[in-house]
Motif scaffolding. Sequence first.
Motif, PDB file in Angstrom:
ATOM      1  N   THR A 178     -41.634 -50.323  31.151  1.00 51.07           N
ATOM      2  CA  THR A 178     -40.276 -50.161  31.655  1.00 51.07           C
ATOM      3  C   THR A 178     -39.440 -49.430  30.608  1.00 51.07           C
ATOM      4  O   THR A 178     -39.445 -49.810  29.436  1.00 51.07           O
ATOM      5  N   PHE A 179     -38.735 -48.389  31.043  1.00 49.17           N
ATOM      6  CA  PHE A 179     -37.813 -47.675  30.165  1.00 49.17           C
ATOM      7  C   PHE A 179     -36.471 -48.398  30.160  1.00 49.17           C
ATOM      8  O   PHE A 179     -35.888 -48.656  31.216  1.00 49.17           O
ATOM      9  N   LEU A 180     -35.975 -48.739  28.965  1.00 46.18           N
ATOM     10  CA  LEU A 180     -34.714 -49.453  28.825  1.00 46.18           C
ATOM     11  C   LEU A 180     -33.865 -48.786  27.739  1.00 46.18           C
ATOM     12  O   LEU A 180     -33.384 -49.423  26.807  1.00 46.18           O
ATOM     13  N   GLY A 181     -33.706 -47.472  27.849  1.00 41.57           N
ATOM     14  CA  GLY A 181     -32.849 -46.790  26.891  1.00 41.57           C
ATOM     15  C   GLY A 181     -31.436 -47.331  26.915  1.00 41.57           C
ATOM     16  O   GLY A 181     -30.738 -47.351  25.891  1.00 41.57           O
ATOM     17  N   ALA A 182     -30.998 -47.790  28.088  1.00 40.57           N
ATOM     18  CA  ALA A 182     -29.647 -48.341  28.253  1.00 40.57           C
ATOM     19  C   ALA A 182     -29.643 -49.838  27.971  1.00 40.57           C
ATOM     20  O   ALA A 182     -29.259 -50.661  28.798  1.00 40.57           O
ATOM     21  N   HIS A 183     -30.073 -50.185  26.756  1.00 43.00           N
ATOM     22  CA  HIS A 183     -30.137 -51.586  26.317  1.00 43.00           C
ATOM     23  C   HIS A 183     -28.915 -51.955  25.493  1.00 43.00           C
ATOM     24  O   HIS A 183     -28.427 -53.084  25.539  1.00 43.00           O
ATOM     25  N   GLU A 184     -28.430 -50.987  24.727  1.00 44.23           N
ATOM     26  CA  GLU A 184     -27.308 -51.161  23.810  1.00 44.23           C
ATOM     27  C   GLU A 184     -26.811 -49.751  23.485  1.00 44.23           C
ATOM     28  O   GLU A 184     -27.313 -48.764  24.038  1.00 44.23           O
ATOM     29  N   PHE A 185     -25.848 -49.624  22.628  1.00 48.49           N
ATOM     30  CA  PHE A 185     -25.382 -48.322  22.162  1.00 48.49           C
ATOM     31  C   PHE A 185     -25.716 -48.186  20.685  1.00 48.49           C
ATOM     32  O   PHE A 185     -25.568 -49.147  19.918  1.00 48.49           O
ATOM     33  N   PRO A 186     -26.168 -47.010  20.256  1.00 49.05           N
ATOM     34  CA  PRO A 186     -26.551 -46.835  18.851  1.00 49.05           C
ATOM     35  C   PRO A 186     -25.331 -46.766  17.936  1.00 49.05           C
ATOM     36  O   PRO A 186     -24.218 -46.455  18.374  1.00 49.05           O
ATOM     37  N   GLU A 192     -20.257 -41.928  25.214  1.00 50.89           N
ATOM     38  CA  GLU A 192     -20.462 -40.855  26.192  1.00 50.89           C
ATOM     39  C   GLU A 192     -21.641 -39.976  25.809  1.00 50.89           C
ATOM     40  O   GLU A 192     -22.449 -39.579  26.666  1.00 50.89           O
ATOM     41  N   ALA A 193     -21.756 -39.658  24.524  1.00 51.77           N
ATOM     42  CA  ALA A 193     -22.859 -38.805  24.073  1.00 51.77           C
ATOM     43  C   ALA A 193     -24.202 -39.496  24.270  1.00 51.77           C
ATOM     44  O   ALA A 193     -25.197 -38.845  24.644  1.00 51.77           O
ATOM     45  N   TYR A 194     -24.238 -40.804  24.022  1.00 46.10           N
ATOM     46  CA  TYR A 194     -25.512 -41.510  24.186  1.00 46.10           C
ATOM     47  C   TYR A 194     -25.913 -41.603  25.658  1.00 46.10           C
ATOM     48  O   TYR A 194     -27.089 -41.400  25.999  1.00 46.10           O
ATOM     49  N   ILE A 195     -24.971 -41.883  26.524  1.00 50.75           N
ATOM     50  CA  ILE A 195     -25.297 -41.921  27.950  1.00 50.75           C
ATOM     51  C   ILE A 195     -25.798 -40.556  28.411  1.00 50.75           C
ATOM     52  O   ILE A 195     -26.764 -40.460  29.182  1.00 50.75           O
TER      53      ILE A 195
END
Length: 415
Positions: A178-186, A192-195
């Motif tokens: 499962t891809f969970l890149g949207a787990h937290e913010f770096p 906005e840049a991370y999203i």
Amino acid sequence: MTRITALIENTGQVLTCAKDAPDLVGASKNTVVAISGDTIAATGTPEEIAAQFDLSEAERIDANGEMVMPGFVDCHTHLVFHKSRVEEYAQKVRGATADEVRAMGIPVGISATARMMREASKEQLFESAKERLDYMLAFGTTTVESKSGYGLNTETEIKMLEVNQDLNEHHSIDIISTFLGAHEFPDDKDREAYIEEILTEMIPEVGRRKLAEFNDVYCDDGYYTVEESRKILEVGEQHGLKIKIHTDAYSHIGGSTLAAEMGAVSADHLNYTAPEEYAKLREAGVVGVVMPALDFAVGHTKPFNSRAMLDAGVTLALATDMCPGCWLESMPFVIQLACRLYKFSPAEAIRAGTLHAAMSVCREDSLGSLEPGKKADIAIFPYERYEDMAYRLGRGQASKVLKDGKVVYDAGAVS
């Protein structure tokens, strides 16, 4: 005639966990399990199976009067991570808040693990995750869902999913990614840049390389908003990724309603899910994945209420939530916690860790129950009756585990 390659005999209780089992687990005595290659051919009395099949070439597997059941499907884990957060945990169990722990100079939370992950090699991640899988196998788990989400940049998220692929190839346990890149913010990029990186770099690359089956997002206060989550999940769908969602763990912002609206495969955590959302989840066929060990590990102030959801007809699955904040390999311990903390019955809990867990990863046609045509993923436990799994606290090691019809773990052979 179907060729029987293995026969599990001399069983105590056999639990099929079949969908139509009136007692939820399909418990029976005087039952054997016939295996053909990597699939289950039949269950029945010794006389029924002998009359139906040629057993002359079957390997005889002696259950020693013990309980036989489907292998567990651990359907929510963060299996791949580097090092631990034991100092954070030790302070929090003493009552320190996250801010107080940070003030001690101790890294805290998902972002702390992300910093460790970026310095780890694939080989280091593989070896540490493999050790955890070895323990999981010994506790009767035969399939594990493994999420990314500790990279928080494209390179490290991809690295985690590549480790999942390597583990799936080299370990007896099957790994579902499962891809969970949207787990937290770096820490090193604004929101906005991370999203934008998730939408335009990570998801397209994951989809192109088929590195994951599911796309997950942490929709909760302080993490991703409902609209941010919707966009991330929509783009994932465009790239062939099925929908999962972390939501309602520490607040209620509408994530469960989003899960129902988008037809998510599962919605996970659900501590703050509103009663009016139960019917929405049920009618949309969303499986609720709940994790009593996580609530236990973090000392959650609002532990999940299973009875209300179960009584409303929501399908619930159980998982370990194996991660740096909840280091647990044992699904039997999850069963024990679910019965005492979440008020599952033993039968409800075992079904939630097998058939319902398989449903939460779209594997109900091949996993989660001992039925003809399904994979012969089977665990044998030293219990006289299935209620013992909930009753004997702290126990849970399997005697034998079969994967694809072959014995891959034997406690009696472990030195």
